[in-house]
Design an enzyme around this catalytic site. Structure first.
Site, short mmCIF file in Angstrom:
data_model
loop_
_atom_site.label_atom_id
_atom_site.label_comp_id
_atom_site.label_asym_id
_atom_site.label_seq_id
_atom_site.Cartn_x
_atom_site.Cartn_y
_atom_site.Cartn_z
N ARG A 119 0.84 -1.20 0.00
CA ARG A 119 0.00 0.00 0.00
C ARG A 119 0.88 1.25 0.00
O ARG A 119 2.07 1.19 0.24
CB ARG A 119 -0.94 0.01 1.20
CG ARG A 119 -0.25 0.21 2.52
CD ARG A 119 -1.26 0.42 3.64
NE ARG A 119 -0.58 0.62 4.91
CZ ARG A 119 -1.20 0.80 6.06
NH1 ARG A 119 -2.52 0.78 6.12
NH2 ARG A 119 -0.53 0.98 7.18
N ASN A 157 -4.01 9.34 3.76
CA ASN A 157 -3.85 8.64 5.03
C ASN A 157 -2.40 8.64 5.46
O ASN A 157 -1.51 8.31 4.66
CB ASN A 157 -4.30 7.17 4.90
CG ASN A 157 -4.44 6.49 6.24
OD1 ASN A 157 -5.20 6.95 7.10
ND2 ASN A 157 -3.70 5.42 6.45
N GLU A 158 -2.15 9.05 6.68
CA GLU A 158 -0.78 8.99 7.25
C GLU A 158 0.28 9.33 6.20
O GLU A 158 1.11 8.50 5.85
CB GLU A 158 -0.52 7.62 7.86
CG GLU A 158 -1.40 7.31 9.05
CD GLU A 158 -0.96 6.07 9.82
OE1 GLU A 158 -0.29 5.21 9.22
OE2 GLU A 158 -1.29 5.97 11.00
N GLU A 314 -6.76 7.27 15.26
CA GLU A 314 -6.60 5.82 15.26
C GLU A 314 -5.86 5.39 16.51
O GLU A 314 -4.89 6.02 16.92
CB GLU A 314 -5.75 5.34 14.06
CG GLU A 314 -6.40 5.42 12.72
CD GLU A 314 -5.49 4.86 11.63
OE1 GLU A 314 -4.65 3.99 11.94
OE2 GLU A 314 -5.60 5.30 10.49
N TRP A 322 1.93 -5.46 13.86
CA TRP A 322 3.14 -5.08 13.13
C TRP A 322 4.39 -5.00 13.99
O TRP A 322 5.44 -4.58 13.52
CB TRP A 322 2.92 -3.78 12.35
CG TRP A 322 2.12 -2.71 13.05
CD1 TRP A 322 0.79 -2.45 12.87
CD2 TRP A 322 2.59 -1.76 14.02
NE1 TRP A 322 0.39 -1.40 13.68
CE2 TRP A 322 1.47 -0.95 14.40
CE3 TRP A 322 3.82 -1.51 14.62
CZ2 TRP A 322 1.56 0.08 15.32
CZ3 TRP A 322 3.90 -0.48 15.56
CH2 TRP A 322 2.79 0.30 15.89
N GLU A 362 -3.81 -7.24 7.79
CA GLU A 362 -4.14 -6.76 9.14
C GLU A 362 -5.18 -7.60 9.85
O GLU A 362 -5.85 -7.14 10.77
CB GLU A 362 -4.55 -5.27 9.06
CG GLU A 362 -3.32 -4.44 8.70
CD GLU A 362 -3.57 -2.94 8.63
OE1 GLU A 362 -4.69 -2.56 8.26
OE2 GLU A 362 -2.63 -2.18 8.92
N LYS A 363 -5.29 -8.87 9.42
CA LYS A 363 -6.33 -9.71 10.03
C LYS A 363 -6.03 -10.02 11.50
O LYS A 363 -6.93 -10.36 12.26
CB LYS A 363 -6.53 -11.00 9.23
CG LYS A 363 -5.31 -11.85 9.04
CD LYS A 363 -5.60 -13.01 8.11
CE LYS A 363 -4.37 -13.81 7.78
NZ LYS A 363 -3.37 -13.02 7.02
N PHE A 364 -4.76 -9.91 11.91
CA PHE A 364 -4.46 -10.16 13.32
C PHE A 364 -4.39 -8.87 14.14
O PHE A 364 -3.95 -8.87 15.28
CB PHE A 364 -3.15 -10.94 13.45
CG PHE A 364 -3.25 -12.34 12.90
CD1 PHE A 364 -4.21 -13.22 13.39
CD2 PHE A 364 -2.43 -12.76 11.87
CE1 PHE A 364 -4.33 -14.50 12.88
CE2 PHE A 364 -2.55 -14.03 11.36
CZ PHE A 364 -3.50 -14.92 11.85
N HIS A 365 -4.79 -7.75 13.54
CA HIS A 365 -4.83 -6.47 14.25
C HIS A 365 -6.18 -6.36 14.93
O HIS A 365 -7.22 -6.59 14.31
CB HIS A 365 -4.65 -5.35 13.21
CG HIS A 365 -4.41 -3.99 13.78
ND1 HIS A 365 -5.36 -3.30 14.50
CD2 HIS A 365 -3.33 -3.18 13.71
CE1 HIS A 365 -4.86 -2.12 14.85
NE2 HIS A 365 -3.63 -2.02 14.39
C1 GLA Z 1 -2.07 2.88 10.44
C2 GLA Z 1 -2.99 2.96 9.25
C3 GLA Z 1 -4.13 2.02 9.31
C4 GLA Z 1 -3.70 0.68 9.87
C5 GLA Z 1 -3.05 0.88 11.20
C6 GLA Z 1 -2.64 -0.42 11.86
O1 GLA Z 1 -2.40 3.69 11.46
O2 GLA Z 1 -3.47 4.26 9.03
O3 GLA Z 1 -4.65 1.86 8.02
O4 GLA Z 1 -2.79 0.09 8.99
O5 GLA Z 1 -1.89 1.63 11.01
O6 GLA Z 1 -2.07 -0.21 13.12
#
Ligand code: GLA
Length: 657
Positions: A119, A157-158, A314, A322, A362-365
């Site tokens: 991504r 995003n970020e 967030e 991660w 991110e399935k384990f998040h």
């Molecule tokens: C970032 C991203 C999210 C997600 C989180 C996971 O903050 O903006 O899309 O990937 O990390 O912790």
């Protein structure tokens, strides 16, 4: 969230705290969406962030937009009374786009062009990316600008999260344009970069490169300027999107999610362009210092917005995916950290994400609604937090006032951690060491830039603020003259903004303020490979005991020495000094005492700085916002604070207090 916008009238203003999360309905079949809205209502969700990674679904082929599914999602959320923080969906270009236009993909300093399949794979200076992203933003704003659920725009995003800097030819050209605007002519660049050293002189801007992989140390000012340029390149990505949104929907507030103390981006330059600051913060539940660092980050966010309320955009309800090992948050911890954000000025707490993914990276998040479903500890805690936040709605819009400021400066961060310095230091670790002392005393702290307005503060702390322009030196000198108390640690005021040394004893115009000169740096040795004993630094006087990380030869002029080094080559030389200058005092701390408590006590004495509670309580944080006193227990045992019993990872929010 109260956002001061030209056209917003009373009824447009949301008077509840934001509570919710990233909502990614495209990961699920549409029947699940009904359950989502029902459970969001049960959880007290007020806002959902939608569309962050939806580009491929919104534009499955070049110029073919498919909005029906998003119409449906927004309508359902609106029917359920849930507001929408709508993303511009530009964070991840779809595969078709980058396969047709590989110039969009970023290039590393080693010349590797990154690939699709993850991504955020784009170069911020790419004209092709810009063209496609602009078209998408425009299409989204035209379609949803009037949607009744729309609360705010969430740009991209970020920014800069994975690709901090891009070293492609396209970025090289943009870097040259940036340098020309900064320096005017190449001679001024040569002077600023000190290119007389190592035969680096440039004949024209065309010869200048980004600091790509090279045999050894690259030019320090080239590195710093590339850091500045890269931060600005990300700001341009934000600006391009915000410009379109403001043109089409001037009354809808615009934000983008920051990442706390994120080294690649100087948020002081980004923040003024946001209608409200928002931040993503993921504590490590296994890190005992996490709560202090989280508090420090919340204070930075409030300060970036000049004291205005901000949004925690967030966080995770429990583990992330991660880190090498991802600890779960014990019961209560998520609530305490959420209340901490509200206490420190947030008008909402959001999480990544609403429903835990069944597939993908991110399935384990963790999420608000975990794999186990609603009959789970996490969902019960999610719903309880929603209920509690609803009781704090009257805090929306209220501000906090701090009398202590800590300087935070990206130039200093970038410079201090460059290679080829007296010792490899961590800027954040030094800042945190000072911050922690104020935190444990329940003293609220703002962050400020070295050239910021310091007139409202009684005490200013400058931890390793290595880079000080003439203007910043004068700002700090004036603060002391006018009665302020300034504390600087080692490595403050060593270089100017071109990274040229302030000759003659460092500190520049502040030499007089501190009443000292610094002759030499002598950082102590690290343990060697042979494991032989390393002579430790020791100090006597105020803050007696061991010290670490740094030593230096300080010569006092008008200052008095409050502590001295003991033993070794520094024996008897000043370690902590204090000088009266004008109506104020300037303290200098030439090492890292293991115990800073006596120093901070002495600095605060008589300054009138107030604390939320009179005494530190181990592991407990106390903050006042509005008429509430927040008592937060970050330990795993029950404690007693201000007459209240707090459970392990428990909190009390006391009215009046
Ligand atoms: C970032 C991203 C999210 C997600 C989180 C996971 O903050 O903006 O899309 O990937 O990390 O912790």
């Amino acid at each position: 969230m109260l956002v001061a916008l030209g056209g917003a009238d009373e009824e447009d203003v949301m008077d509840r705290l934001w509570y919710g999360g990233d909502y990614n309905p495209e990961q699920w079949p549409s029947p699940v969406w009904d359950e989502d809205v029902r459970l969001m209502q049960r959880a007290g969700v007020t806002v959902a962030t939608v569309g962050v990674f939806s580009w491929a679904k919104l534009e499955p082929a070049d110029g073919r937009f498919e909005f029906d599914w998003l119409d449906d999602v927004l309508d359902r959320l609106h029917a359920g009374g849930i507001r929408v923080d709508l993303a511009t969906a530009t964070a991840s270009p779809p595969p078709w786009l980058v396969l047709a236009h590989p110039d969009v993909l970023p290039v590393t300093e080693d010349g590797v062009r990154l690939s699709v399949g993850s991504r955020q794979h784009y170069n911020p200076s790419s004209a092709t990316y810009r063209r496609y992203a602009d078209r998408l933003v425009r299409a989204i704003a035209e379609r949803y600008g009037e949607h009744p659920a729309l609360e705010a725009w969430h740009v991209n995003n970020e920014l800069g999260c994975h690709v901090h800097r891009d070293y492609s030819d396209e970025s090289a050209a943009a870097f040259r344009r940036w340098l020309e605007a900064r320096y005017g002519g190449v001679e001024a660049l040569n002077e600023a970069w000190g290119t007389a050293f190592w035969s680096q002189a440039y004949g024209s801007f065309d010869e200048v490169m980004p600091p790509r992989a090279a045999p050894t140390f690259r030019n320090p000012t080239q590195l710093l300027d590339f850091d500045r340029f890269s931060s600005d390149a990300w700001l341009e990505v934000y600006r391009a999107e915000a410009r379109i949104l403001r043109e089409l929907t001037p009354d809808v507030p615009v934000t983008t999610n920051f990442m706390g103390f994120f080294k690649p981006i100087d948020y002081w330059s980004h923040a003024p362009e946001l209608d409200f600051v928002s931040d993503d913060h993921y504590v490590d539940p296994a890190d005992p210092a996490a709560a202090v660092f989280a508090a420090m980050t919340r204070d930075l966010m409030r300060s970036l917005g000049s004291g205005r309320p901000w949004i925690l955009m967030e966080q995770s309800t429990s583990a992330v995916n991660w880190r090498p090992r991802n600890a779960a948050k014990p019961p209560g911890m998520h609530r305490v950290l959420s209340l901490q954000a509200v206490a420190r000025g947030a008008d909402g707490v959001m999480q990544f994400q609403w429903r835990q993914s069944a597939a993908g990276a991110e399935k384990f998040h963790s999420a608000m609604l975990p794999h186990a479903g609603e009959d789970s500890r996490i969902f019960r805690e999610t719903a309880a937090l929603g209920e509690e936040l609803a009781t704090l709605a009257d805090l929306v819009g209220t501000r906090l006032t701090a009398k202590v400021a800590v300087l935070f400066d990206w130039d200093s961060w970038w410079a201090l951690e460059q290679p080829a310095t007296p010792a490899q230091l961590s800027y954040l670790a030094i800042v945190l060491r000072w911050y922690r002392e104020l935190w444990r005393r329940h003293v609220l702290v703002d962050f400020s830039r070295p050239d910021g307005d310091l007139s409202g503060y009684a005490v200013v702390i400058a931890p390793a603020t290595q880079v000080l322009s003439a203007g910043a030196q004068e700002n700090l000198a004036g603060f002391v003259r006018n009665g302020g108390h300034l504390v600087a640690s080692y490595q403050t005021g060593v270089l100017d903004e071109r990274l040229h040394v302030l000759l003659g004893g460092y500190l520049g115009a502040l030499r007089e303020t501190f009443g000292i000169r610094i002759e030499e740096f002598t950082p102590p040795a690290e343990p060697s490979m042979s494991g032989g004993p390393v002579p430790a630094l020791a100090i006597e006087g105020l803050a007696a005991g061991r010290a670490s990380e740094w030593g230096e030869i300080v010569r006092t002029d008008t200052a008095e020495a409050l502590a001295t080094f003991s033993g070794g080559m520094l024996d008897g030389l000043p370690a902590i000094t204090r000088n009266r200058a004008g109506d104020g005092t300037a303290w200098y701390v030439a090492t890292a005492p293991d115990d800073l408590r006596t120093v901070v006590d002495a600095v605060l004495e008589g300054t009138g700085v107030e604390a939320a509670l009179p005494h530190p309580v181990d592991g407990v944080e106390a903050v006042r916002r509005g008429d509430r006193l927040f008592l937060l227990n970050h330990t795993d045992r029950p404690v007693e604070a201000a007459g209240h019993r707090l459970d392990a990872h428990g909190a009390a929010v006391v009215t009046g207090g």
